[in-house]
Design a protein around this motif. Sequence first.
Motif, PDB file in Angstrom:
ATOM      1  N   GLY A 148      31.704  37.490  29.584  1.00 31.62           N
ATOM      2  CA  GLY A 148      31.165  38.772  29.151  1.00 31.62           C
ATOM      3  C   GLY A 148      30.207  38.670  27.975  1.00 31.62           C
ATOM      4  N   LEU A 149      29.996  37.462  27.476  1.00 37.72           N
ATOM      5  CA  LEU A 149      29.064  37.265  26.359  1.00 37.72           C
ATOM      6  C   LEU A 149      27.672  37.083  26.952  1.00 37.72           C
ATOM      7  CD1 LEU A 149      29.542  37.269  23.336  1.00 37.72           C
ATOM      8  CD2 LEU A 149      29.665  34.776  23.395  1.00 37.72           C
ATOM      9  N   ARG A 150      27.018  38.212  27.243  1.00 42.68           N
ATOM     10  CA  ARG A 150      25.771  38.201  28.005  1.00 42.68           C
ATOM     11  C   ARG A 150      24.598  37.864  27.103  1.00 42.68           C
ATOM     12  NH1 ARG A 150      26.639  36.893  32.440  1.00 42.68           N
ATOM     13  NH2 ARG A 150      24.602  37.683  33.088  1.00 42.68           N
ATOM     14  N   GLU A 169      11.901  29.446  15.774  1.00 49.10           N
ATOM     15  CA  GLU A 169      10.577  29.917  16.183  1.00 49.10           C
ATOM     16  C   GLU A 169      10.237  29.533  17.619  1.00 49.10           C
ATOM     17  OE1 GLU A 169      10.167  25.771  14.599  1.00 49.10           O
ATOM     18  OE2 GLU A 169      11.247  27.593  14.017  1.00 49.10           O
ATOM     19  N   ASP A 170      11.014  28.611  18.212  1.00 53.21           N
ATOM     20  CA  ASP A 170      10.785  28.169  19.595  1.00 53.21           C
ATOM     21  C   ASP A 170      11.670  28.904  20.586  1.00 53.21           C
ATOM     22  OD1 ASP A 170       9.019  26.070  18.700  1.00 53.21           O
ATOM     23  OD2 ASP A 170      10.818  24.964  18.097  1.00 53.21           O
ATOM     24  N   LEU A 171      12.596  29.721  20.102  1.00 53.75           N
ATOM     25  CA  LEU A 171      13.646  30.288  20.938  1.00 53.75           C
ATOM     26  C   LEU A 171      13.452  31.780  21.184  1.00 53.75           C
ATOM     27  CD1 LEU A 171      16.598  28.450  19.208  1.00 53.75           C
ATOM     28  CD2 LEU A 171      16.014  28.197  21.630  1.00 53.75           C
ATOM     29  N   LEU A 172      13.830  32.186  22.387  1.00 49.23           N
ATOM     30  CA  LEU A 172      13.796  33.595  22.772  1.00 49.23           C
ATOM     31  C   LEU A 172      15.190  33.970  23.240  1.00 49.23           C
ATOM     32  CD1 LEU A 172      11.788  36.004  23.222  1.00 49.23           C
ATOM     33  CD2 LEU A 172      11.622  35.233  25.597  1.00 49.23           C
ATOM     34  N   VAL A 173      15.752  35.048  22.692  1.00 49.85           N
ATOM     35  CA  VAL A 173      17.080  35.487  23.104  1.00 49.85           C
ATOM     36  C   VAL A 173      16.944  36.557  24.177  1.00 49.85           C
ATOM     37  CG1 VAL A 173      17.207  37.185  21.213  1.00 49.85           C
ATOM     38  CG2 VAL A 173      19.310  36.413  22.328  1.00 49.85           C
ATOM     39  N   CYS A 174      17.784  36.463  25.197  1.00 48.55           N
ATOM     40  CA  CYS A 174      17.755  37.392  26.324  1.00 48.55           C
ATOM     41  C   CYS A 174      19.166  37.906  26.591  1.00 48.55           C
ATOM     42  CB  CYS A 174      17.217  36.694  27.581  1.00 48.55           C
ATOM     43  SG  CYS A 174      15.537  36.045  27.422  1.00 48.55           S
ATOM     44  N   ALA A 175      19.265  38.905  27.437  1.00 51.56           N
ATOM     45  CA  ALA A 175      20.564  39.499  27.771  1.00 51.56           C
ATOM     46  C   ALA A 175      21.200  38.740  28.925  1.00 51.56           C
ATOM     47  CB  ALA A 175      20.386  40.974  28.107  1.00 51.56           C
ATOM     48  N   GLY A 176      21.505  37.478  28.702  1.00 50.12           N
ATOM     49  CA  GLY A 176      22.117  36.648  29.720  1.00 50.12           C
ATOM     50  C   GLY A 176      21.132  35.664  30.328  1.00 50.12           C
ATOM     51  N   ALA A 177      21.675  34.643  30.996  1.00 44.78           N
ATOM     52  CA  ALA A 177      20.828  33.611  31.591  1.00 44.78           C
ATOM     53  C   ALA A 177      19.992  34.151  32.740  1.00 44.78           C
ATOM     54  CB  ALA A 177      21.698  32.447  32.065  1.00 44.78           C
ATOM     55  N   GLN A 178      20.527  35.113  33.500  1.00 45.42           N
ATOM     56  CA  GLN A 178      19.734  35.678  34.599  1.00 45.42           C
ATOM     57  C   GLN A 178      18.518  36.429  34.050  1.00 45.42           C
ATOM     58  OE1 GLN A 178      19.814  35.218  37.805  1.00 45.42           O
ATOM     59  NE2 GLN A 178      18.110  36.615  38.164  1.00 45.42           N
ATOM     60  N   HIS A 179      18.709  37.171  32.977  1.00 44.93           N
ATOM     61  CA  HIS A 179      17.583  37.844  32.331  1.00 44.93           C
ATOM     62  C   HIS A 179      16.594  36.808  31.807  1.00 44.93           C
ATOM     63  CE1 HIS A 179      16.001  40.328  28.708  1.00 44.93           C
ATOM     64  NE2 HIS A 179      15.251  40.563  29.773  1.00 44.93           N
ATOM     65  N   ALA A 180      17.098  35.684  31.299  1.00 47.02           N
ATOM     66  CA  ALA A 180      16.215  34.631  30.813  1.00 47.02           C
ATOM     67  C   ALA A 180      15.382  34.046  31.954  1.00 47.02           C
ATOM     68  CB  ALA A 180      17.031  33.535  30.138  1.00 47.02           C
ATOM     69  N   MET A 181      16.007  33.821  33.116  1.00 40.66           N
ATOM     70  CA  MET A 181      15.257  33.298  34.254  1.00 40.66           C
ATOM     71  C   MET A 181      14.204  34.299  34.720  1.00 40.66           C
ATOM     72  SD  MET A 181      14.607  30.855  36.332  1.00 40.66           S
ATOM     73  CE  MET A 181      15.997  29.715  36.184  1.00 40.66           C
ATOM     74  N   ASP A 182      14.590  35.551  34.801  1.00 38.68           N
ATOM     75  CA  ASP A 182      13.643  36.592  35.207  1.00 38.68           C
ATOM     76  C   ASP A 182      12.460  36.646  34.236  1.00 38.68           C
ATOM     77  OD1 ASP A 182      13.475  38.996  37.168  1.00 38.68           O
ATOM     78  OD2 ASP A 182      12.992  39.878  35.224  1.00 38.68           O
ATOM     79  N   VAL A 197      10.442  24.289  29.821  1.00 35.07           N
ATOM     80  CA  VAL A 197      11.029  25.502  29.254  1.00 35.07           C
ATOM     81  C   VAL A 197      12.532  25.400  29.509  1.00 35.07           C
ATOM     82  CG1 VAL A 197      11.156  28.017  29.351  1.00 35.07           C
ATOM     83  CG2 VAL A 197       8.953  26.874  29.669  1.00 35.07           C
ATOM     84  N   TYR A 198      13.305  25.306  28.454  1.00 34.41           N
ATOM     85  CA  TYR A 198      14.739  25.078  28.563  1.00 34.41           C
ATOM     86  C   TYR A 198      15.465  26.419  28.616  1.00 34.41           C
ATOM     87  CZ  TYR A 198      19.409  23.339  27.362  1.00 34.41           C
ATOM     88  OH  TYR A 198      20.760  23.052  27.356  1.00 34.41           O
ATOM     89  N   LEU A 199      16.405  26.559  29.567  1.00 34.12           N
ATOM     90  CA  LEU A 199      17.128  27.812  29.762  1.00 34.12           C
ATOM     91  C   LEU A 199      18.618  27.537  29.735  1.00 34.12           C
ATOM     92  CD1 LEU A 199      16.329  30.469  32.507  1.00 34.12           C
ATOM     93  CD2 LEU A 199      18.676  29.841  31.968  1.00 34.12           C
ATOM     94  N   THR A 200      19.328  28.269  28.903  1.00 30.17           N
ATOM     95  CA  THR A 200      20.781  28.156  28.873  1.00 30.17           C
ATOM     96  C   THR A 200      21.374  29.501  28.475  1.00 30.17           C
ATOM     97  OG1 THR A 200      22.630  26.796  28.104  1.00 30.17           O
ATOM     98  CG2 THR A 200      20.973  27.394  26.450  1.00 30.17           C
ATOM     99  N   GLY A 201      22.699  29.548  28.379  1.00 31.66           N
ATOM    100  CA  GLY A 201      23.380  30.790  28.015  1.00 31.66           C
ATOM    101  C   GLY A 201      24.817  30.497  27.628  1.00 31.66           C
ATOM    102  N   HIS A 219       9.269  40.996  21.813  1.00 34.36           N
ATOM    103  CA  HIS A 219       9.631  42.384  21.546  1.00 34.36           C
ATOM    104  C   HIS A 219      10.322  43.007  22.755  1.00 34.36           C
ATOM    105  CE1 HIS A 219       9.380  46.336  19.712  1.00 34.36           C
ATOM    106  NE2 HIS A 219       8.883  46.805  20.847  1.00 34.36           N
ATOM    107  N   HIS A 220       9.811  42.713  23.931  1.00 35.81           N
ATOM    108  CA  HIS A 220      10.356  43.328  25.146  1.00 35.81           C
ATOM    109  C   HIS A 220      11.788  42.875  25.408  1.00 35.81           C
ATOM    110  CE1 HIS A 220      10.622  44.837  29.212  1.00 35.81           C
ATOM    111  NE2 HIS A 220      10.821  43.621  29.674  1.00 35.81           N
ATOM    112  N   THR A 221      12.049  41.565  25.316  1.00 35.53           N
ATOM    113  CA  THR A 221      13.375  41.078  25.678  1.00 35.53           C
ATOM    114  C   THR A 221      14.435  41.459  24.659  1.00 35.53           C
ATOM    115  OG1 THR A 221      12.967  38.956  24.611  1.00 35.53           O
ATOM    116  CG2 THR A 221      12.436  39.121  26.947  1.00 35.53           C
ATOM    117  N   SER A 222      14.057  41.552  23.393  1.00 39.62           N
ATOM    118  CA  SER A 222      15.060  41.815  22.358  1.00 39.62           C
ATOM    119  C   SER A 222      15.731  43.165  22.527  1.00 39.62           C
ATOM    120  CB  SER A 222      14.424  41.720  20.962  1.00 39.62           C
ATOM    121  OG  SER A 222      13.459  42.746  20.774  1.00 39.62           O
TER     122      SER A 222
END
Length: 453
Positions: A307-309, A164-177, A295-299, A328-331
Amino acid sequence: MIVCMTMWVPQLPASDQPAYLAIADAIGDAIRLGHLRPGDQLPTHRLLADLLGVNVSTVSRAYREAARRRYLGGEVGRGTYVLGVASEAALFALHQKPLGGVIDLSANIPPVAASDPDLETALRRLDSGAVARLLHYPGAGDTLVHLDAVSRWVKRRSVEAGPEDLLVCAGAQHAMDTAISLFPDAEEIACESLVYPGLKAAARHWKRRLHALAMDGDGILPSAFEGACRAGIRLAVFSPTLHNPTTVTMGLDRRRTLMAIARKWDVLVIEEDVYGLLREDAPPALAALAPERVVYLTGLSKTVAPGLRLGYLAFPPGQRARMRDAEHHTSWYVSPLAMALATRWMEDGTAWRRLLAQRKELAARHRIAREHLGDLAWRGEPHCPHLWLTLPPGGSAAFTQAAAAAGVVVVPAGVFASGRQNPDGVRISLGAATDRAALADALSRLASLGGRP
């Protein structure tokens, strides 16, 4: 802020290329080599035309072309200035053209084998009934299962975060953005004086200013961070473990000191920790020391497979509302196939085994660096994917040019600069070489240049 005009005049080669394109190319080369830096103001159209002996319309057309490539920007009353995008774009564009004998150590990528039996095995084992579903939109249930696996993965960095604390993104750069976009009131962001190019790109995209913080051999100076907080900074981005590009890993005492300052001034910190698991004895993540304000960011791209984005953000409890706004947007950007593969690998131990293999290969390449870099002044750690070669002020541009002439591509400090006062040097990416022999060859060529421009 007063911006002084840079008296930069390109040396145009004799060729059949239109002059305006030659000028635009020269602007891009100057940014990549650090001769032009973000914020530099270029000569006026008329002045550069006079200096080059061309028509004003030619320079105007060249500046328009450079702006189209996102090298330059312009504002009425301010003039034409360097955006700095070219330096970052060139870092990746180097792979888009054949280099013919050149050994490219510019992109900070992990070593990649010619074949991947783990991937072949995982694809063969996919249940035939579930395969088709992996080409549909990601489902909420699949995402929850994946984030449960991620929750256990980040615990390896002492980060306590449930699904419930985590958000999945399409790579670490997308997470930073995404992370930067969620704090629209933070017009200025504190960061290291040298930062990885993706942060500069994200800040520029969201029209945020970067506030460069001075560093020493242990990372960000507490006095610099406190000064920024006193000046009104309320959001910071730190990369405390195997910092890109300087390789610095911040000690535990320094981490605690910075987090105490963040608490004192009520500053939120985005911790970029994509290399955190590569170092065996890395201190706990900042998010483990101050979970209420990091806010913790990793990938997975830097540790498991490039290639595992897939990238992840772990939010403190007080920021969950912002996370829900982005869920909803990032997924929609996340590949269900990549998510299913990562889930399987994290659950069956393949991901950890691959990370250990990365450590082993990087340690071997680090030994090659010790053997071949001679008397060059450099720093690095056995499991860091890059080295930092320190140079005297102004030396990185000349060294980069000399390296290119010797057939090796490295990246000068100007590409990473978040401000005007920053250490000078070049980054050498160990993982970018196709194999150890190519790396040894490249490093020997660099050693032959010496440490002086």
